[in-house]
Design an enzyme around this catalytic site. Sequence first.
Site, short mmCIF file in Angstrom:
data_model
loop_
_atom_site.label_atom_id
_atom_site.label_comp_id
_atom_site.label_asym_id
_atom_site.label_seq_id
_atom_site.Cartn_x
_atom_site.Cartn_y
_atom_site.Cartn_z
CB CYS A 2 46.53 78.60 30.58
SG CYS A 2 46.04 80.23 31.18
N GLY A 28 44.57 75.23 35.48
CA GLY A 28 43.69 76.39 35.48
C GLY A 28 42.27 76.00 35.85
CG ASN A 101 50.60 77.82 29.51
OD1 ASN A 101 50.36 78.57 30.45
ND2 ASN A 101 51.45 76.82 29.60
N GLY A 102 50.90 81.24 28.95
CA GLY A 102 52.08 82.06 29.15
C GLY A 102 51.70 83.50 29.41
#
Length: 504
Positions: A2, A28, A101-102
């Site tokens: 993302c 994304g 993000n992750g």
Amino acid sequence: MCGIVGIVGQSSVNQTIYDALTVLQHRGQDAAGIVTVDGYAFRLRKANGLVKDVFEAKHMQRLQGHSGIGHVRYPTAGSSSASEAQPFYVNSPFGISLAHNGNLTNTVQLRERLLQQRRHVSTTSDSEVLLNLLADELQHTTTQHLSSDDVFKAISKVHEIARGAYAVCAMVIGHGLMAFRDPFGIRPLVIGKHETDTGTEYMVASESVALDAVGFEFMRDVAPGEAVYITLEGELFTRQCAHTPSYAPCIFEFVYFARPDSTIDNISVYSSRVNMGTMLGEKIKKEWEDHDIDVVIPIPETSCDIALEIARNMDLPYRQGFVKNRYIGRTFIMPGQQERKKSVRRKLNAIGAEFKGKNVLLVDDSIVRGTTSEQIIEMARDAGAKKVYFASAAPEIRFPNVYGIDMPTTNELIAHGRDVEEITKLIGADGMIFQSLPDLIEAVRQENPAIKRFETSVFDGKYVTNDVDQAYLDHITQLRNDDAKANRSKDIGTNLEMHNVCHP
């Protein structure tokens, strides 16, 4: 994977966040969202689709406020429903909205913890879990006004409890923007500033290119375990909030995900890819000393810089043999195998003159499932190539990624349990060569020797967080395989639009 953006500005930030998200669109393509803070209300728009499709003029006009965050998403284990698009928000305490993000590796345990704290999580997203975890820690503050100490204390506790990879930005109504990075720095996060006549504006983002695109000056990378807090008045506070932080950035950012014009952890993505080409060119010359290659052709676009350096190193012609349709998304991050298969020939078209009667070396950044490589080799042969050799700038991908990249399960990875000869036969190439892992690490590390370790689990199965076992891998297999995604796609929700979510 993302992309996230967060801004505390001196004027309306809606257009700036929108522009930054378009630059991060490669991270994304499933959904996009922006939330701004207008007084004591969130203004939120999020939906499935590309940035340009999610935000119309009417939405932008409603996204008022001098601070906000944005997100572009593609799902890993979660649903593709618009209900799981980000940013997420909670009303208590203060009113908090978060973009992430992750991927957390202890989501199940964290959900149980939140239930015990009487916090409800309504989606399957680990990002909503992370938001509620942060909110629960901030709930323990005893005053109505958050201090930087309060923020950093809460984030320190999150670091103690959460496991996995996370780069986060979050808005707190009436207070400001907080951003932080996991103690290994697996996922990237940078900070920049912009001086105006009325004060300093600050911005955090997944990649430096987002800062460049909207006129912000790059300050530095957020360090592993570090937290940033920016008040609505423009005061900047930073603190290391992890007990034992250590750099281990994801090496696949440099192989594939990040834009070449980005700099991550003081490493030029472009330069690292040139280095990959140098290393791989040397390996080809050594192992294929008597090669009969006539021309080097990249599979656009990530591998172009790599292929150009291979051609230079081997003293061979470099040609653009494929034309890319830029309006087709990145096939790697498309959900579902059938959709990926259908998109390849729509995405690329061969220039016959560059293939006819020639022995060609095709260069790609990596090989994951192998289906795309197989189809591209067929295209090269259909265009008249005599022989088709294939080179990968990354080593064999043998293990799933658990830190936010939708690497498929092991039984979907072409290199899992197979040697190079078997892979070559499966994709239909006349010869196949992979970059070695030490050479890949050296190619990236040359740009910043201070980084001693990279997250390389997809190649060697060594997970830096030391909490990934076979039971966890079996769990994500159930969540990630294409059959599971097909079932979840039936649950696509309606687009969400929320313009006045008020602080109670």
